[in-house]
Enzyme design. Structure first.
Site, PDB file in Angstrom:
ATOM      1  N   PRO A 190      -6.701  -0.523   0.721  1.00 45.98           N
ATOM      2  CG  PRO A 190      -7.721   1.580   0.645  1.00 45.98           C
ATOM      3  CD  PRO A 190      -7.679   0.303   1.443  1.00 45.98           C
ATOM      4  CB  CYS A 191      -2.264  -1.610  -2.439  1.00 47.60           C
ATOM      5  SG  CYS A 191      -2.730  -1.231  -4.138  1.00 47.60           S
ATOM      6  N   PRO A 192      -1.926   1.818  -2.460  1.00 51.82           N
ATOM      7  CG  PRO A 192      -3.098   3.324  -3.814  1.00 51.82           C
ATOM      8  CD  PRO A 192      -3.295   2.229  -2.811  1.00 51.82           C
TER       9      PRO A 192
END
Length: 443
Positions: free
Chosen positions: A77-79
């Site tokens: 996950p990148c957020p």
């Protein structure tokens, strides 16, 4: 190696798998890990696999039950590493003194305590720690290859400390690494999308090499690599694909016809349409998104932006409604029904041409029927359709149709496109990895 055995983490709709399929790699999917129920449905429909292969939440899965595999893919996950997400990354916060601090892989394995008061610390955002779940699985199974993908912001997250932690972790569990910043616009899709890709190869399979960082490069990636070189990160030189030519414009992936629901109403677009009427879209060579103006919508500036089909799309996000989909200014065509279209003049009683959009003449056995098509300087503003967004990620139309047939809603189709990885970028990476490293192991 007869079949490449693949384990997929944070799988989404399976961009890594689509890339392997597209370049003809004979692979066996050992398992995948995804928690979004709609993404799971799309993944299984696209790749024709059973949901029983899904191990679910990798942080809760019994890793010793997962069979051995050769390749581990992880678009973790990148957020938490993006500017929009606040860049909390791998930060923890003490439950006692509120001290905020980064953690290491060893901290994660042992249990995190505050370095100041030794009370228990908790992740500010648990998504930022999921790289460590990738590392846990890689350390236990020791696959030959690991590929990671994340946002550009990862490179400078925590003033560069997050990238250091990831790189040191990969070294400590037995992998030499290389990394590069790749933009999708150079890979046959008209989308401006920069992502960092990290390749780890098990250290018994590749010699240690100092990175060759071009003297003329002074971008965020080269600066990040130079910082890692200073702490003697174990590395090798992967032959990354060239990034020198933008080959497609947005107009080349547009559908011929889209439903009226994708068009914004005239009240919200009137000012921009009037401006475009006096300053039509240009067709010069464009290598970036070309914004032509704003529409009258409430909210952040980004959702008001309208782009020319002659340029590129901005980076797709998860969108999630509220007019967050990319918007384009589309030049309209005038289509009018006409009797005896092959004749320049016709003497008759009654009308020969219908107005634009009117129903055609009634068909009979006497008159010939046709349509007159002409462009006129009028624009309409519309959102990109879900299919167009999937095309911007280089998925086949057939992949989209399989997800659509599985009952996935438009809002989820948009989200799945925005969350995914550009397939054509992965194809280029895999072609080199397979040719130089995987096939070498087969000899």
């Amino acid at each position: 190696m007869s079949k490449l055995r693949v384990m997929s983490l944070f799988s989404g709709i399976g961009a890594f798998e689509a890339a392997l399929r597209n370049i003809g790699v004979d692979y066996e999917l050992i398992g995948f890990s995804e928690i979004d129920k709609y993404a799971i449905k799309s993944y299984c429909a696209i790749h024709n696999v059973s949901e029983t292969l899904n191990v679910g939440d990798i942080s809760k899965a019994k890793k010793d039950n997962i069979p051995y595999f050769d390749l581990l893919t992880s678009g973790f996950p990148c957020p938490t590493f993006s500017v929009a997400g606040g860049r909390d990354g791998m930060e923890y916060k003490c439950s006692n003194c509120s001290h905020e601090h980064l953690i290491t892989y060893e901290d994660y394995k042992k249990g995190v305590k505050c370095p100041k008061c030794e009370a228990v610390s908790k992740a500010k955002d648990e998504r930022g720690t999921l790289f460590f779940e990738t590392a846990l699985l890689a350390e236990e199974k020791k696959p030959k290859f690991v590929i990671l993908e994340n946002v550009k912001g990862l490179i400078n997250s925590g003033n560069g400390q997050v990238l250091r932690i990831i790189s040191e972790t990969m070294n400590n569990i037995g992998y030499r690494i290389d990394l590069e910043l790749l933009n999708s616009k150079f890979f046959n899709v008209p989308q401006n999308r920069e992502r960092v890709y990290i390749i780890g190869i098990r250290e018994d399979l590749v010699e240690n090499e100092q990175w060759v960082v071009g003297q003329k490069r002074n971008d965020v990636l080269s600066k990040g690599k130079k910082r890692l070189q200073e702490i003697n990160i174990k590395s090798f030189n992967f032959k990354w694909p060239l990034q020198d030519t933008v080959t497609k414009r947005l107009r080349e992936i547009l559908e011929d016809f889209v439903d009226e629901k994708y068009y914004l109403n005239e009240e919200k677009t009137k000012k921009l349409v009037e401006q475009l009427g006096t300053a039509p879209l240009q067709k010069q060579e464009v290598r970036e998104p070309l914004m032509v103006g704003h529409v009258d919508l409430k909210g952040h500036d980004a959702i008001k932006r309208v782009y020319s089909p002659e340029g590129l799309s901005p980076t797709l996000t998860t969108m999630g409604g509220g007019h967050r989909e990319p918007k384009i200014a589309e030049k309209q065509k005038e289509v009018r029904a006409v009797l005896t279209p092959e004749r320049e003049e016709k003497r008759q009683n009654g009308r020969r041409f219908k107005e634009n959009g009117e129903p055609a003449f009634t068909v009979n056995t006497i008159d010939r029927h046709g349509v007159a098509i002409g462009e006129y300087p009028k624009y309409k503003i519309r959102k990109l359709s879900p299919l167009e967004c999937w095309r911007l990620q280089a998925f086949d139309d057939e992949d989209f149709e399989k997800a659509f047939a599985a009952g996935i809603s438009n809002s989820q189709l948009y989200k799945q496109a925005g969350n995914s990885i550009t397939v054509s970028v992965l194809e280029s990476i895999f072609q080199e990895l397979i040719h130089t490293y995987v096939n070498k192991e087969s000899e």
